[in-house]
Design a protein around this motif. Structure first.
Motif, mmCIF file in Angstrom:
data_model
loop_
_atom_site.group_PDB
_atom_site.id
_atom_site.type_symbol
_atom_site.label_atom_id
_atom_site.label_comp_id
_atom_site.label_asym_id
_atom_site.label_seq_id
_atom_site.Cartn_x
_atom_site.Cartn_y
_atom_site.Cartn_z
ATOM 1 N N LEU A 186 0.846 -1.299 0.177
ATOM 2 C CA LEU A 186 0.004 0.052 0.093
ATOM 3 C C LEU A 186 0.854 1.230 -0.063
ATOM 4 O O LEU A 186 0.589 2.194 -0.756
ATOM 5 C CB LEU A 186 -0.694 0.095 1.226
ATOM 6 C CG LEU A 186 -2.059 -1.290 1.242
ATOM 7 C CD1 LEU A 186 -3.112 -0.744 2.337
ATOM 8 C CD2 LEU A 186 -2.940 -1.120 -0.114
ATOM 9 N N ALA A 189 2.303 1.341 -3.519
ATOM 10 C CA ALA A 189 1.695 1.704 -4.424
ATOM 11 C C ALA A 189 1.515 3.373 -4.237
ATOM 12 O O ALA A 189 1.393 3.956 -5.065
ATOM 13 C CB ALA A 189 0.250 1.347 -3.990
ATOM 14 N N GLY A 190 1.337 3.870 -3.043
ATOM 15 C CA GLY A 190 1.070 5.442 -2.703
ATOM 16 C C GLY A 190 2.348 6.185 -3.305
ATOM 17 O O GLY A 190 2.335 7.072 -4.073
ATOM 18 N N ALA A 191 3.480 5.403 -3.052
ATOM 19 C CA ALA A 191 4.905 6.216 -3.675
ATOM 20 C C ALA A 191 4.869 6.266 -5.002
ATOM 21 O O ALA A 191 4.949 7.262 -5.768
ATOM 22 C CB ALA A 191 6.031 5.560 -2.983
ATOM 23 N N GLY A 195 2.750 10.003 -4.526
ATOM 24 C CA GLY A 195 2.806 10.469 -3.022
ATOM 25 C C GLY A 195 4.154 10.593 -2.378
ATOM 26 O O GLY A 195 5.065 9.577 -2.488
ATOM 27 N N PRO A 197 6.934 10.773 0.742
ATOM 28 C CA PRO A 197 6.656 9.722 1.724
ATOM 29 C C PRO A 197 5.604 10.490 2.912
ATOM 30 O O PRO A 197 4.850 9.749 3.529
ATOM 31 C CB PRO A 197 7.892 9.789 2.534
ATOM 32 C CG PRO A 197 8.707 9.854 1.137
ATOM 33 C CD PRO A 197 8.403 10.924 0.147
ATOM 34 N N TYR A 199 2.979 12.454 2.450
ATOM 35 C CA TYR A 199 1.670 12.485 1.909
ATOM 36 C C TYR A 199 1.225 11.006 2.026
ATOM 37 O O TYR A 199 0.045 10.663 2.510
ATOM 38 C CB TYR A 199 1.736 12.852 0.178
ATOM 39 C CG TYR A 199 0.334 12.917 -0.295
ATOM 40 C CD1 TYR A 199 -0.341 13.943 -0.198
ATOM 41 C CD2 TYR A 199 -0.454 11.871 -0.823
ATOM 42 C CE1 TYR A 199 -1.652 14.204 -0.648
ATOM 43 C CE2 TYR A 199 -1.841 11.680 -1.501
ATOM 44 C CZ TYR A 199 -2.162 13.131 -1.223
ATOM 45 O OH TYR A 199 -3.493 13.289 -1.810
ATOM 46 N N VAL A 200 1.981 10.138 1.852
ATOM 47 C CA VAL A 200 1.448 8.615 1.724
ATOM 48 C C VAL A 200 1.255 8.334 3.049
ATOM 49 O O VAL A 200 0.282 7.584 3.655
ATOM 50 C CB VAL A 200 2.581 7.668 1.247
ATOM 51 C CG1 VAL A 200 2.148 6.209 1.428
ATOM 52 C CG2 VAL A 200 2.831 7.948 -0.234
ATOM 53 N N ARG A 203 -1.836 10.044 4.214
ATOM 54 C CA ARG A 203 -3.074 9.626 3.661
ATOM 55 C C ARG A 203 -3.634 8.127 3.481
ATOM 56 O O ARG A 203 -4.541 7.565 3.278
ATOM 57 C CB ARG A 203 -3.061 10.133 2.065
ATOM 58 C CG ARG A 203 -3.062 11.611 1.821
ATOM 59 C CD ARG A 203 -4.212 12.359 2.599
ATOM 60 N NE ARG A 203 -3.739 13.603 2.998
ATOM 61 C CZ ARG A 203 -4.204 14.743 2.124
ATOM 62 N NH1 ARG A 203 -4.793 14.423 1.149
ATOM 63 N NH2 ARG A 203 -3.926 15.944 2.625
ATOM 64 N N VAL A 204 -2.534 7.356 3.727
ATOM 65 C CA VAL A 204 -2.750 5.887 3.662
ATOM 66 C C VAL A 204 -2.345 5.265 5.256
ATOM 67 O O VAL A 204 -3.140 4.726 5.708
ATOM 68 C CB VAL A 204 -1.790 5.207 2.482
ATOM 69 C CG1 VAL A 204 -1.891 3.758 2.560
ATOM 70 C CG2 VAL A 204 -2.222 5.750 1.244
ATOM 71 N N PRO A 207 -4.504 6.721 8.461
ATOM 72 C CA PRO A 207 -5.897 6.515 8.575
ATOM 73 C C PRO A 207 -5.960 5.013 9.008
ATOM 74 O O PRO A 207 -6.903 4.399 9.580
ATOM 75 C CB PRO A 207 -6.439 6.755 7.309
ATOM 76 C CG PRO A 207 -5.500 7.560 6.602
ATOM 77 C CD PRO A 207 -4.130 7.490 7.193
ATOM 78 N N LEU A 208 -5.083 4.191 8.214
ATOM 79 C CA LEU A 208 -5.364 2.641 8.585
ATOM 80 C C LEU A 208 -4.956 2.334 9.721
ATOM 81 O O LEU A 208 -5.035 1.186 10.405
ATOM 82 C CB LEU A 208 -4.652 1.991 7.480
ATOM 83 C CG LEU A 208 -5.195 1.850 5.974
ATOM 84 C CD1 LEU A 208 -4.236 1.244 4.948
ATOM 85 C CD2 LEU A 208 -6.673 1.252 5.975
#
Lengths: 290, 363
Positions: A186, A189-191, A195, A197, A199-200, A203-204, A207-208
């Motif tokens: 995940l 993928a974000g990178a 995104g 580091p 931002y990822v 946003r990822v 939250p998880l």
């Protein structure tokens, strides 16, 4: 298809249910005798005075300032401790979840190891470290960083420091359990999708990992509400928490009714905390941190 | 950022990439040139280095030596988020806490593209992947095939210069996989993007690719068009990996014939000069000799040991007279089945010299 009473599969099912009940019986008995019955007894006591029904013990919450100042201080300490464990625990769990297997075991061991020492021993250890001529103060004075020893113990600060230390595993473990289940793909993928580091992470990953944060916060908060030995030893008589109010009422005043009502109100507070938390994430996830 | 309007489809050039891990060489001097708009598959068994190669392309693994160029740009040490490569991960790597639309627009948000452009791009991406109307769905409400499409839409919405796919179809069932293979091929044509597709499934690679790079033990063994790989394998590894081939050890007689246990086998292609040679016999290239017939072909005779009915075809295992076993495949139609030899019966099979492939042993 007729479900006759001689259906062997039904008979088998009934036999299975009986076996399950039989196996559950001991634990049900323990829960019943040691939890349900005493709780009922506690409720009963809290509404009795001299053999008659009364709400006087609860009325004291509105009339006696000590009651609600104690609750306020207890909640304030619980908030501070919870915030501190999140701030300290999140980076630890993050590093442990991202590290190689060997390192994550080492980090978690470092977190859990103190867990196996008695709370009393750890409280005294903090006392030795934090007192006026303790290790921390003497090092700071020797290096000329401070002129006079800091009041690190026998106050709220001392209580918070020791409580944070004792409860840190309850924050790190659910956080680690949640973070460890966030697939590495995940963030990859974000990178790859552009995104940075940061931002990822916001946003990822963050939250998880929130269910773990909530789980850890609830556990730490609720456990702090009931803390007794640490504030008693490190609070210096100035830090007054609910558990101490309960013990004073019994030990000093022999007021079982008052002690019971305080316990019931504290229990209600704990239920409320769980209820509020379950609005954010389901209760099973708080306990299991799935 | 000024990218050409054509979304700048570029080629990829991997030059002498090597990756060492502690005491183990995952990638050994790999070079691969991919032309703009080309669909190249990287095919190999697990542990052949394809995942490492993918990691180097995506920026998740730093090569020990060598370099990677995207068009004219050296991206060897560029971080993943500055590469402009869309990646479709094996397990899709969709963000479970976001809707389909939020997943697909993630690259736009991460790249701070103007908000006014999002709706049109989102609509186009969803339509391209036949996900129109699914924007508000949660990821866990989607089927495997739909998740696959979301991953695709997300990887192409920012018009990347290269799309990498890591076994994207491996989690789907067989029927869906075949449908998606065709869809991916169509999508490739529509997008005109350069695609590098990593897989261990040779049929997938053969169906979709312009060219296939075969990897083994950290090296690229052969890069060729599907037919070339099948009919002109460079060594015994490729011959054994592509198609359903039996490798029989043979020895060289002269420039166009080899000896197989006393039988002279003629090939239409020059025989290599290596010490250890193998005859690669593809199941589908053998035909059962009825009576006499073509004498220019190589005839192999033996005993039927087993027949396997496999739906559309029947596979026949034959023990040749000098002890080796090979298999052939015949379509399971009435004519073939009425003439089918039973186990234990004698059989002669024919291998045309054009189909006679002799390869050196893989290093």
């Amino acid at each position: 298809m007729s479900a006759s009473s001689t259906d062997p599969s039904l008979a088998h099912k009934r036999g299975e249910q009986r076996l399950v009940l039989l196996l559950l019986a001991p634990s049900l008995a323990v829960v019943g005798c040691l939890l349900i019955v005493p709780l009922c007894w506690l409720v009963w006591q809290s509404v009795r005075q001299d053999g008659a029904f009364t709400l006087a013990h609860y009325a004291r919450f509105f009339s006696d300032a000590v009651y609600w100042t104690t609750f306020l201080q207890t909640f304030r300490i619980a908030f501070i401790v919870t915030a501190a464990t999140v701030l300290l625990g999140y980076p630890i769990a993050y590093v442990a979840a991202g590290a190689s297997r060997r390192w994550s075991i080492f980090i978690l061991a470092m977190v859990i190891l103190p867990f196996w020492t008695s709370v009393l021993v750890r409280a005294y250890a903090w006392l030795i470290l934090l007192q006026r001529r303790g290790l921390v103060n003497s090092v700071l004075t020797d290096f000329g960083l401070i002129q006079n020893p800091l009041a690190l113990v026998n106050n709220e600060l001392g209580t918070v420091i020791a409580t944070v230390h004792i409860l840190l595993p309850f924050m790190v473990l659910p956080l680690y359990a949640t973070m460890q289940k966030i697939p590495a793909e995940l963030t990859m993928a974000g990178a790859s999708l552009g995104g940075t580091p940061f931002y990822v992470f916001t946003r990822v990953f963050l939250p998880l990992s929130l269910p773990g944060v909530v789980a850890g916060m609830v556990l730490v908060f609720v456990l702090t509400l009931g803390f007794y030995i640490t504030p008693e030893l490190l609070g210096g008589g100035r830090t007054y928490m609910v558990s101490m109010l309960v013990s004073r009422n019994i030990e000093v005043y022999n007021e079982w009714g008052a002690a019971s009502s305080i316990s019931i109100v504290l229990l209600a507070c704990v239920f409320l905390v769980f209820r509020l938390a379950s609005l954010i994430i389901p209760f099973e996830r708080i306990m299991g941190a799935r | 950022m000024n990218r050409p309007a054509s979304s700048g489809t570029v080629g990829v050039s991997i030059r002498n990439a090597t990756k060492h891990y502690a005491g183990f060489c995952a990638l050994n001097d790999v070079s691969l040139e991919v032309a703009p708009g080309e669909f190249v598959s990287v095919l190999g068994p697990s542990g052949s280095g394809k995942t490492t190669l993918l990691g180097i392309l995506g920026g998740f693994v730093q090569p020990s030596s060598g370099s990677v160029f995207l068009g004219e740009r050296d991206i060897t040490f560029a971080p993943p988020h500055k590469r402009d490569i869309g990646i479709v991960f094996q397990n899709y790597a969709l963000f479970p806490h976001m809707t389909v639309a939020e997943n697909v627009t993630f690259p736009l948000r991460a790249r701070r593209m103007p908000k006014s452009e999002w709706p049109a791009k989102l609509k186009a991406a969803l339509e391209m992947t036949e996900l129109g109307g699914f924007g508000d769905r949660k990821i866990h409400e989607l089927s495997g095939g739909q998740r696959q499409r979301v991953a695709l839409a997300r990887a192409m919405i920012f018009e990347p210069r290269l799309i990498l796919m890591d076994e994207p179809l491996s989690a789907l069932d067989k029927q869906l996989r075949e449908t998606m293979q065709i869809e991916l091929k169509h999508l490739h044509r529509k997008l005109a993007a350069t695609i590098i597709y990593v897989t261990h499934d040779q049929r997938e690679a053969l169906t979709m690719s312009d060219r296939i790079a075969i990897m083994n033990k950290g090296r690229v063994v052969q890069v060729d068009a599907p037919e070339r790989l099948h009919d002109h394998p460079v060594d015994s590894f490729v011959a054994g990996f592509i198609g359903e081939a039996t490798l029989l050890p043979v020895s060289r007689i002269d420039d166009n014939s080899v000896d197989l246990g006393g039988t002279r086998i003629v090939s239409a292609r020059p025989i290599p000069h290596n010490l250890k040679l193998f005859l690669a016999v593809h199941s589908e290239k053998l035909t059962v000799v009825q009576d006499g017939g073509d004498t220019t072909a190589n005839i192999l005779s033996g005993t039927v040991s087993e027949t396997l009915y496999q739906g559309e075809s029947v596979r026949i295992f034959v023990d040749l007279d000098h002890g080796v076993r090979l298999s052939l495949r015949v379509p399971s139609n009435h004519e073939n089945r009425s003439r089918m030899k039973a186990p234990g019966e004698r059989i002669a099979v024919r291998l045309h010299p054009d189909d006679t492939i002799v390869v050196p042993q893989a290093p």
